[in-house]
Scaffold this motif. Sequence first.
Motif: not given
Length: 314
Positions: A72-74, A79-81, A164-166
């Motif tokens: 949730t914070c990422l 933040v891309l993942m 890129l969004i988890c």
Amino acid sequence: MLVRDTLSSEESEITDIQEICKPLPISVFLTTPIILFRIMSRAHLRHQTRYLLLANALLSDLIFVVFYMLITCLNAASVLMSDLACGAFLFLMGVLYSAGVFSATAIVVDTSLAILAPLRYATLWPTSRTYGVIVATWVVSVFFPAASVALFLWYHATGPCTQLICSLPLLLVLTVSHSRPLQVCMLLTVTAILVILLLVVAGYVALYCHSSKSGVWRRERSSRAKGTFLIHYLHLFLSVCPILLLVIELLLYCNSTGLNPSADLWISLVMCNVLLVLPKGLAPFLYGLRYRDLRGPLLDFFGLNRPRAITPVM
């Protein structure tokens, strides 16, 4: 264009949903460590199967909420993942959720043996065997999410674009809804988990019927037994709700092609950010306030355990 609109809609709507359910993870961080420390620091509690199984379930819930808050914070920080990192997060969350389901199953088996075979209970389920059951719950929990995450990585490896969004709600809307193999795999997985939860409920119903024939519920102390059964039923009902909703959503994916993306996103948001976290946020209070050995530390932590005035007898 649809992906961009869904991403922007998800970012605005997920903020509102998370503001509503923010107290749930906080309650887990406040109460669960107290209960775990109480169980692990008392030798007489560590040698009781019900407390060990409860500690295992609460530990899996605590770690699950930690990963949930981390993702949730990422996402809130944009933040891309990579697909591999996102798959690792989803795999760990699936393992932790499955461990909680199998811990509930082990609890009902333990309770069944204690009620149905009280004289042979110590022989059938000693404390040494409990540790083996706990290890087995974590080992078996690996197999359920492994297939779904493997198909997720395969789908994104062969897909034309990369996400890129988890975010689990976003993955359900943009990935699962467009991949028939993922739909079938996840449908089989969540159906198996749902069947296990329903078997746990059936076990408690069978225990209630067996104990009611013995006349336990007509005694003066039956209110405590009724309260214990009510807690188990409430927690299991809250655990079944998100799985049942996910089964319905996957069936709609498999049999319909004209779903509204906005309505689908809202269903996924409520399921993943409210219904999935709600039983884990309430479990420490339901079980911690029910057991006498755990109630005292919780009431002391919240400043509610006030000493009673003793009136001298003349």
